[in-house]
Scaffold this motif. Structure first.
Motif, PDB file in Angstrom:
ATOM      1  N   ARG A 110      64.432  -2.301  40.348  1.00 43.68           N
ATOM      2  CA  ARG A 110      63.529  -1.218  40.812  1.00 43.68           C
ATOM      3  C   ARG A 110      62.956  -0.952  39.443  1.00 43.68           C
ATOM      4  NH1 ARG A 110      66.308   2.943  44.205  1.00 43.68           N
ATOM      5  NH2 ARG A 110      66.062   1.257  45.594  1.00 43.68           N
ATOM      6  N   ARG A 111      63.887  -0.384  38.586  1.00 43.11           N
ATOM      7  CA  ARG A 111      63.344   0.160  37.144  1.00 43.11           C
ATOM      8  C   ARG A 111      62.250  -0.902  36.711  1.00 43.11           C
ATOM      9  NH1 ARG A 111      63.681  -0.845  32.267  1.00 43.11           N
ATOM     10  NH2 ARG A 111      65.379  -2.401  32.371  1.00 43.11           N
ATOM     11  N   LYS A 112      62.622  -2.266  36.666  1.00 44.04           N
ATOM     12  CA  LYS A 112      61.624  -3.053  36.192  1.00 44.04           C
ATOM     13  C   LYS A 112      60.308  -3.097  36.913  1.00 44.04           C
ATOM     14  CE  LYS A 112      65.256  -6.464  34.008  1.00 44.04           C
ATOM     15  NZ  LYS A 112      65.693  -7.639  34.047  1.00 44.04           N
ATOM     16  N   VAL A 117      54.719  -1.811  37.204  1.00 43.68           N
ATOM     17  CA  VAL A 117      53.753  -1.171  37.816  1.00 43.68           C
ATOM     18  C   VAL A 117      52.905  -0.202  36.732  1.00 43.68           C
ATOM     19  CG1 VAL A 117      53.220   0.524  39.546  1.00 43.68           C
ATOM     20  CG2 VAL A 117      54.646  -1.454  40.252  1.00 43.68           C
ATOM     21  N   GLU A 118      53.738   0.261  36.242  1.00 43.01           N
ATOM     22  CA  GLU A 118      53.156   1.477  34.968  1.00 43.01           C
ATOM     23  C   GLU A 118      52.396   0.462  34.046  1.00 43.01           C
ATOM     24  OE1 GLU A 118      51.894   4.886  33.772  1.00 43.01           O
ATOM     25  OE2 GLU A 118      53.197   4.404  35.428  1.00 43.01           O
ATOM     26  N   THR A 122      48.735   0.903  33.577  1.00 34.59           N
ATOM     27  CA  THR A 122      47.949   1.277  32.004  1.00 34.59           C
ATOM     28  C   THR A 122      46.983   0.270  31.806  1.00 34.59           C
ATOM     29  OG1 THR A 122      50.192   2.154  31.473  1.00 34.59           O
ATOM     30  CG2 THR A 122      48.687   1.488  29.724  1.00 34.59           C
ATOM     31  N   ARG A 123      47.265  -1.119  32.217  1.00 33.08           N
ATOM     32  CA  ARG A 123      46.193  -1.886  31.794  1.00 33.08           C
ATOM     33  C   ARG A 123      44.951  -1.589  32.505  1.00 33.08           C
ATOM     34  NH1 ARG A 123      44.969  -6.431  34.006  1.00 33.08           N
ATOM     35  NH2 ARG A 123      46.769  -6.557  35.613  1.00 33.08           N
ATOM     36  N   LEU A 124      44.986  -1.461  33.771  1.00 32.42           N
ATOM     37  CA  LEU A 124      43.916  -1.383  34.511  1.00 32.42           C
ATOM     38  C   LEU A 124      43.244  -0.111  34.230  1.00 32.42           C
ATOM     39  CD1 LEU A 124      45.292  -2.257  38.113  1.00 32.42           C
ATOM     40  CD2 LEU A 124      43.578  -3.512  36.783  1.00 32.42           C
TER      41      LEU A 124
END
Length: 170
Positions: A110-112, A117-118, A122-124
């Motif tokens: 879940r952390r990964k 997702v983060e 950030t990339r998006l």
């Protein structure tokens, strides 16, 4: 037979044999035990008293042996229950350990996933920002091109007017 009782064992066996024969005689002839005692005398002889004592001791020994066997059976059964409880506890401990490992692995996954997702967000966001800057730059260039076209059109119009005025003057 305990060592303390061994010397009297032969006498006890004889007394039991005598008691059995008296009981058999009483049972087979239909004569009551009291009548058999009357035939042998109303008072108990010392052999009969020893027989009673021996019978009591035999009964006590039998009760003691039965109690010992019963306690051993209870001890065996209790040990079997304890063994079963230990096995159940070990199984439960193993299940708890597996559950703990599974939960830790799930939390790590879940952390990964959240980290991914983060990172994607950030990339998006960076891509959106870059595209917004390009749009603004393109809008500025379009405005500059429109201004340049208007100037060019206006200069052409002036040149056409000047040429038409020169042709009209000539």
């Amino acid at each position: 037979v305990p060592a303390a009782l061994r010397p009297a064992w032969g006498a006890r066996a004889h007394a039991r044999s005598l008691a059995r024969s008296r009981a058999a005689a009483a049972g087979s002839s239909g004569v009551a035990m009291a009548e058999v005692d009357e035939l042998h005398g109303s008072k108990k002889s010392s052999d009969e008293e020893d027989d009673d004592d021996d019978a009591d001791e035999d009964a006590l020994l039998n009760v003691h042996q039965d109690l010992r066997e019963h306690l051993e059976a209870v001890r065996t059964q209790s040990q079997a229950h304890l063994d079963a409880l230990e096995r159940a506890e070990a199984t439960l401990r193993g299940a708890i350990d597996r559950l703990r490992r599974d939960r830790l692995a799930l939390a790590e996954e879940r952390r990964k996933a959240f980290d991914q997702v983060e990172a994607d967000r950030t990339r998006l966001d960076a891509e959106v920002s870059r595209l917004a800057e390009q749009r603004e730059e393109l809008a500025r260039e379009r405005d500059l091109l429109h201004d340049a076209k208007r100037r060019h059109d206006s200069e052409r119009e002036r040149a056409d007017r000047a040429a038409a005025a020169a042709a009209a003057a000539a």
